[in-house]
Design a protein around this motif. Structure first.
Motif, short mmCIF file in Angstrom:
data_model
loop_
_atom_site.label_atom_id
_atom_site.label_comp_id
_atom_site.label_asym_id
_atom_site.label_seq_id
_atom_site.Cartn_x
_atom_site.Cartn_y
_atom_site.Cartn_z
N GLU A 170 -8.54 -8.43 -3.18
CA GLU A 170 -7.98 -7.75 -2.03
C GLU A 170 -6.45 -7.85 -2.14
O GLU A 170 -5.87 -7.38 -3.09
CB GLU A 170 -8.55 -8.33 -0.73
CG GLU A 170 -10.06 -8.06 -0.63
CD GLU A 170 -10.69 -8.53 0.66
OE1 GLU A 170 -10.32 -9.60 1.17
OE2 GLU A 170 -11.57 -7.79 1.16
N ASP A 171 -5.74 -8.50 -1.22
CA ASP A 171 -4.29 -8.57 -1.32
C ASP A 171 -3.78 -9.91 -1.85
O ASP A 171 -2.57 -10.15 -1.88
CB ASP A 171 -3.65 -8.30 0.06
CG ASP A 171 -3.83 -6.86 0.49
OD1 ASP A 171 -3.87 -5.99 -0.40
OD2 ASP A 171 -3.93 -6.60 1.69
N ASN A 202 -7.67 2.13 0.41
CA ASN A 202 -6.53 1.18 0.35
C ASN A 202 -5.17 1.86 0.44
O ASN A 202 -4.16 1.31 -0.04
CB ASN A 202 -6.61 0.30 -0.90
CG ASN A 202 -5.94 -1.04 -0.68
OD1 ASN A 202 -6.06 -1.64 0.39
ND2 ASN A 202 -5.22 -1.52 -1.67
N TYR A 258 -5.70 -9.16 -8.49
CA TYR A 258 -5.71 -9.40 -7.05
C TYR A 258 -7.15 -9.38 -6.54
O TYR A 258 -7.98 -8.57 -6.99
CB TYR A 258 -4.94 -8.31 -6.30
CG TYR A 258 -3.47 -8.24 -6.63
CD1 TYR A 258 -2.53 -8.86 -5.84
CD2 TYR A 258 -3.04 -7.53 -7.75
CE1 TYR A 258 -1.17 -8.78 -6.13
CE2 TYR A 258 -1.69 -7.45 -8.06
CZ TYR A 258 -0.76 -8.08 -7.25
OH TYR A 258 0.57 -8.00 -7.56
N LYS A 262 0.83 -1.19 0.00
CA LYS A 262 0.00 0.00 0.00
C LYS A 262 0.87 1.25 0.00
O LYS A 262 1.94 1.28 0.62
CB LYS A 262 -0.91 0.00 1.22
CG LYS A 262 -1.94 -1.12 1.24
CD LYS A 262 -2.84 -1.01 2.46
CE LYS A 262 -3.88 -2.12 2.48
NZ LYS A 262 -4.77 -2.03 3.65
#
Length: 228
Positions: free
Chosen positions: A147-148, A27, A145, A3
């Protein structure tokens, strides 16, 4: 995905918290400072990680201009001034002292986000990332992706998902999808699209149920996971 870290500096605690919460939802990773001396301490200790600063001018100890001057002695990190001073001379003064952008108060959070993205792109600190719901696509490297979590996708799956996101909230026929994603008048069965959609849905998971079937036509992509 790593991030982008932003330092927000403002002595209005309520505003500081509101901006922090908003950017966190967008984010970003956020650090806070409510005074000039605290901002300089935090930045000095984290200058390799902080990639942008939102800086108020009217701070309780030292002015935002003084903070900016000290930062410019050691870093060219992008700085966006947030200030109630709206005169043209104030804005010119901010740019002359090394600010990259200037936003006057009161402001909308959406506007701040757009300014941040524009400054980061100019500074080469923001990758070409497309976000939609829980999905992020890094277009330069063709990575997807949730999310992560990075998802393994074939080239066709990636291209179809990207096409859906770039045309979200639009009903797309199977023929339109074939011609767009395969880049020519596909002579095969339109059920090829159905097969690919099934594969993408499986990889995205039940919590990313964004691709909806439109009976007799094709598909509709919406960035909310409700049933159609």
């Amino acid at each position: 995905m790593k991030k982008i870290k932003i330092l927000v500096v403002d002595d209005e605690i309520k505003l500081l918290q509101t901006v922090t919460e908003f950017l966190t939802l967008q984010n970003f990773s956020v650090m806070q400072a409510s005074s000039g001396s605290e901002a300089l301490k935090i930045f000095t200790e984290n200058k390799k990680e902080i990639e942008l600063i939102l800086l108020d001018l009217m701070l309780p100890d030292i002015s935002g201009y003084s903070v900016l001057r000290e930062i410019r002695k050691i870093s060219d990190v992008p700085v966006i001034i947030l200030s109630a001073r709206s005169e043209v001379t104030d804005q010119m003064n901010g740019f002359e002292k090394g600010a990259d952008d200037y936003i006057t108060k009161p402001f909308s959070l959406g506007l701040v986000k757009l300014h941040i993205e524009a400054v980061l792109k100019r500074a080469g600190k923001m990758k070409n990332i497309l976000e939609c719901g829980k999905i992020k696509i890094e277009k330069g490297r063709q990575l997807v992706y949730r999310e992560d979590e990075m998802l393994e996708m074939t080239r066709r799956e990636y291209e179809l998902l990207l096409y859906f996101i770039e045309h979200k909230e639009t009903v797309l026929s199977r023929e339109t999808i074939l011609n767009a994603v395969w880049d020519y008048d596909y002579a095969g069965d339109v059920r090829t699209v159905d097969t690919l959609v099934k594969q993408i849905r499986k990889k995205l998971g039940d919590d990313c149920n964004y691709i909806h079937t439109v009976y007799g036509i094709g598909y509709l992509f919406e960035d909310k996971a409700d049933e159609k």
